[in-house]
Write a protein that holds these residues in place. Structure first.
Motif, PDB file in Angstrom:
ATOM      1  N   ALA A   1      41.485  33.614  46.259  1.00 22.81           N
ATOM      2  CA  ALA A   1      42.438  33.821  45.162  1.00 22.81           C
ATOM      3  C   ALA A   1      43.015  32.501  44.655  1.00 22.81           C
ATOM      4  CB  ALA A   1      43.556  34.757  45.594  1.00 22.81           C
ATOM      5  N   ALA A   2      43.180  31.523  45.543  1.00 28.12           N
ATOM      6  CA  ALA A   2      43.730  30.228  45.123  1.00 28.12           C
ATOM      7  C   ALA A   2      42.782  29.525  44.152  1.00 28.12           C
ATOM      8  CB  ALA A   2      43.989  29.346  46.338  1.00 28.12           C
ATOM      9  N   GLU A   3      41.485  29.680  44.347  1.00 28.66           N
ATOM     10  CA  GLU A   3      40.509  29.068  43.436  1.00 28.66           C
ATOM     11  C   GLU A   3      40.278  29.913  42.189  1.00 28.66           C
ATOM     12  OE1 GLU A   3      36.856  28.019  45.391  1.00 28.66           O
ATOM     13  OE2 GLU A   3      37.911  27.059  47.055  1.00 28.66           O
ATOM     14  N   ALA A   4      40.207  31.241  42.367  1.00 24.52           N
ATOM     15  CA  ALA A   4      39.909  32.135  41.240  1.00 24.52           C
ATOM     16  C   ALA A   4      41.100  32.289  40.297  1.00 24.52           C
ATOM     17  CB  ALA A   4      39.494  33.505  41.765  1.00 24.52           C
ATOM     18  N   LYS A   5      42.311  32.138  40.813  1.00 24.89           N
ATOM     19  CA  LYS A   5      43.539  32.310  40.030  1.00 24.89           C
ATOM     20  C   LYS A   5      43.492  33.604  39.202  1.00 24.89           C
ATOM     21  CE  LYS A   5      44.557  27.376  39.637  1.00 24.89           C
ATOM     22  NZ  LYS A   5      43.793  26.949  40.750  1.00 24.89           N
ATOM     23  N   PRO A   6      43.416  34.753  39.878  1.00 28.07           N
ATOM     24  CA  PRO A   6      43.301  36.014  39.143  1.00 28.07           C
ATOM     25  C   PRO A   6      44.509  36.292  38.260  1.00 28.07           C
ATOM     26  CG  PRO A   6      43.709  36.420  41.468  1.00 28.07           C
ATOM     27  CD  PRO A   6      43.517  34.954  41.313  1.00 28.07           C
TER      28      PRO A   6
ATOM     29  N   GLY B   1      24.801  31.862  32.834  1.00 28.94           N
ATOM     30  CA  GLY B   1      25.862  31.929  33.839  1.00 28.94           C
ATOM     31  C   GLY B   1      27.132  32.585  33.333  1.00 28.94           C
ATOM     32  N   LYS B   2      27.029  33.368  32.278  1.00 33.72           N
ATOM     33  CA  LYS B   2      28.214  34.005  31.704  1.00 33.72           C
ATOM     34  C   LYS B   2      28.515  35.373  32.313  1.00 33.72           C
ATOM     35  CE  LYS B   2      27.799  31.716  27.240  1.00 33.72           C
ATOM     36  NZ  LYS B   2      27.544  31.902  25.824  1.00 33.72           N
ATOM     37  N   LEU B   3      27.615  35.892  33.141  1.00 34.94           N
ATOM     38  CA  LEU B   3      27.825  37.199  33.757  1.00 34.94           C
ATOM     39  C   LEU B   3      27.964  37.056  35.263  1.00 34.94           C
ATOM     40  CD1 LEU B   3      25.170  39.426  31.940  1.00 34.94           C
ATOM     41  CD2 LEU B   3      27.589  39.215  31.441  1.00 34.94           C
ATOM     42  N   ASP B   4      28.869  37.817  35.827  1.00 32.18           N
ATOM     43  CA  ASP B   4      28.962  37.871  37.276  1.00 32.18           C
ATOM     44  C   ASP B   4      27.869  38.813  37.770  1.00 32.18           C
ATOM     45  OD1 ASP B   4      31.237  36.232  37.459  1.00 32.18           O
ATOM     46  OD2 ASP B   4      32.536  37.931  36.944  1.00 32.18           O
ATOM     47  N   ALA B   5      27.249  38.477  38.885  1.00 32.92           N
ATOM     48  CA  ALA B   5      26.192  39.312  39.435  1.00 32.92           C
ATOM     49  C   ALA B   5      26.753  40.610  40.016  1.00 32.92           C
ATOM     50  CB  ALA B   5      25.432  38.550  40.506  1.00 32.92           C
ATOM     51  N   VAL B   6      27.946  40.535  40.571  1.00 35.88           N
ATOM     52  CA  VAL B   6      28.600  41.704  41.168  1.00 35.88           C
ATOM     53  C   VAL B   6      30.084  41.649  40.829  1.00 35.88           C
ATOM     54  CG1 VAL B   6      26.961  41.919  43.089  1.00 35.88           C
ATOM     55  CG2 VAL B   6      28.964  40.470  43.348  1.00 35.88           C
ATOM     56  N   PRO B   7      30.779  42.775  40.946  1.00 34.80           N
ATOM     57  CA  PRO B   7      32.232  42.733  40.754  1.00 34.80           C
ATOM     58  C   PRO B   7      32.864  41.825  41.798  1.00 34.80           C
ATOM     59  CG  PRO B   7      31.430  44.997  40.776  1.00 34.80           C
ATOM     60  CD  PRO B   7      30.288  44.130  41.187  1.00 34.80           C
ATOM     61  N   LEU B   8      34.010  41.249  41.456  1.00 36.01           N
ATOM     62  CA  LEU B   8      34.697  40.331  42.356  1.00 36.01           C
ATOM     63  C   LEU B   8      36.029  40.926  42.803  1.00 36.01           C
ATOM     64  CD1 LEU B   8      34.209  36.990  40.371  1.00 36.01           C
ATOM     65  CD2 LEU B   8      32.808  37.886  42.244  1.00 36.01           C
ATOM     66  N   PHE B   9      36.451  40.558  44.013  1.00 45.16           N
ATOM     67  CA  PHE B   9      37.759  40.905  44.530  1.00 45.16           C
ATOM     68  C   PHE B   9      38.423  39.624  45.010  1.00 45.16           C
ATOM     69  CE2 PHE B   9      35.873  45.074  44.784  1.00 45.16           C
ATOM     70  CZ  PHE B   9      36.931  45.939  44.565  1.00 45.16           C
ATOM     71  N   ALA B  10      39.733  39.573  44.910  1.00 44.10           N
ATOM     72  CA  ALA B  10      40.519  38.463  45.453  1.00 44.10           C
ATOM     73  C   ALA B  10      41.828  39.061  45.950  1.00 44.10           C
ATOM     74  CB  ALA B  10      40.785  37.402  44.392  1.00 44.10           C
ATOM     75  N   ALA B  11      42.374  38.472  46.996  1.00 45.27           N
ATOM     76  CA  ALA B  11      43.640  38.965  47.533  1.00 45.27           C
ATOM     77  C   ALA B  11      44.548  37.780  47.824  1.00 45.27           C
ATOM     78  CB  ALA B  11      43.407  39.780  48.803  1.00 45.27           C
ATOM     79  N   SER B  12      45.797  37.923  47.442  1.00 42.30           N
ATOM     80  CA  SER B  12      46.782  36.883  47.733  1.00 42.30           C
ATOM     81  C   SER B  12      47.932  37.511  48.512  1.00 42.30           C
ATOM     82  CB  SER B  12      47.288  36.249  46.442  1.00 42.30           C
ATOM     83  OG  SER B  12      47.925  37.220  45.641  1.00 42.30           O
ATOM     84  N   MET B  13      48.582  36.700  49.320  1.00 41.79           N
ATOM     85  CA  MET B  13      49.651  37.195  50.161  1.00 41.79           C
ATOM     86  C   MET B  13      50.875  36.317  50.004  1.00 41.79           C
ATOM     87  SD  MET B  13      51.474  36.697  53.216  1.00 41.79           S
ATOM     88  CE  MET B  13      50.581  35.364  53.917  1.00 41.79           C
ATOM     89  N   SER B  14      52.034  36.934  50.022  1.00 45.78           N
ATOM     90  CA  SER B  14      53.287  36.194  50.037  1.00 45.78           C
ATOM     91  C   SER B  14      54.249  36.939  50.954  1.00 45.78           C
ATOM     92  CB  SER B  14      53.871  36.067  48.625  1.00 45.78           C
ATOM     93  OG  SER B  14      54.163  37.353  48.097  1.00 45.78           O
TER      94      SER B  14
END
Length: 173
Positions: free
Chosen positions: A86-91, A152-165
């Motif tokens: 999540a830190a890199e993807a910045k959802p 490279g404009k399409l993601d091959a699969v759906p993505l998930f990200a999780a952040s915690m605080s």
């Protein structure tokens, strides 16, 4: 004693208020999780399509009160989605991500503290297409999609990200 409990409840609500206002409404509606004891590892959520389980534990340490990890659910599982940092993807909703889940876990030994895990989902790019043709249909053209995939404009699969605080007031001791 009763005023003390009321003061704690009001303080917790006020501390959590800014984060509540900033979050979009999650796809999954859930109540607060059961309070968890310090040192007790617990599963927050399982995401079968990513072959992943979100796991957490309160540590009792002031500098890092909660430990959070994404754990592979099974070595034989074939993922249909991918977890990213999540830190890199910045959802964000502006970047095509959807707030999928908001998990709140109270600390059993510290009523003013809770861990908050935000799970984000980014669907496949073609699922986000909003242009419709003259007949009101969304059309996917193989050649166009192939070109977008090669670029490279399409993601091959759906993505998930999780952040915690960790929200709320720290406990002494």
């Amino acid at each position: 004693m009763r005023q003390s409990a009321l003061l704690i409840a009001l303080t917790t609500a006020l501390v959590a208020l800014p984060s509540l206002a900033a979050d979009p409404v999650p796809e999954i509606e859930r109540g607060e999780a059961a309070p968890q004891a310090v040192g007790a590892a617990h599963t927050l959520r399982t995401i079968p399509e990513a072959c992943a389980r979100l796991e957490g534990a309160f540590t009792g340490q002031a500098d890092a009160p909660y430990r959070f990890a994404v754990v592979r659910s099974s070595p034989n599982c074939q993922p249909r989605a991918r977890f990213v940092d999540a830190a890199e993807a910045k959802p964000s909703t502006g970047a095509g991500w959807v707030l999928n889940d908001l998990i709140r876990v109270p600390n059993a030994s510290c009523q003013t503290q809770q861990a908050v895990v935000r799970v984000w989902r980014k669907p496949l790019a073609q699922a986000q297409a909003t242009e419709r043709d003259g007949q009101g249909q969304m059309r996917v053209y193989l050649e166009e999609m192939r070109k977008e995939a090669e670029a490279g404009k399409l993601d091959a699969v759906p993505l998930f990200a999780a952040s915690m605080s960790v929200e709320g007031l720290p406990c002494g001791g």
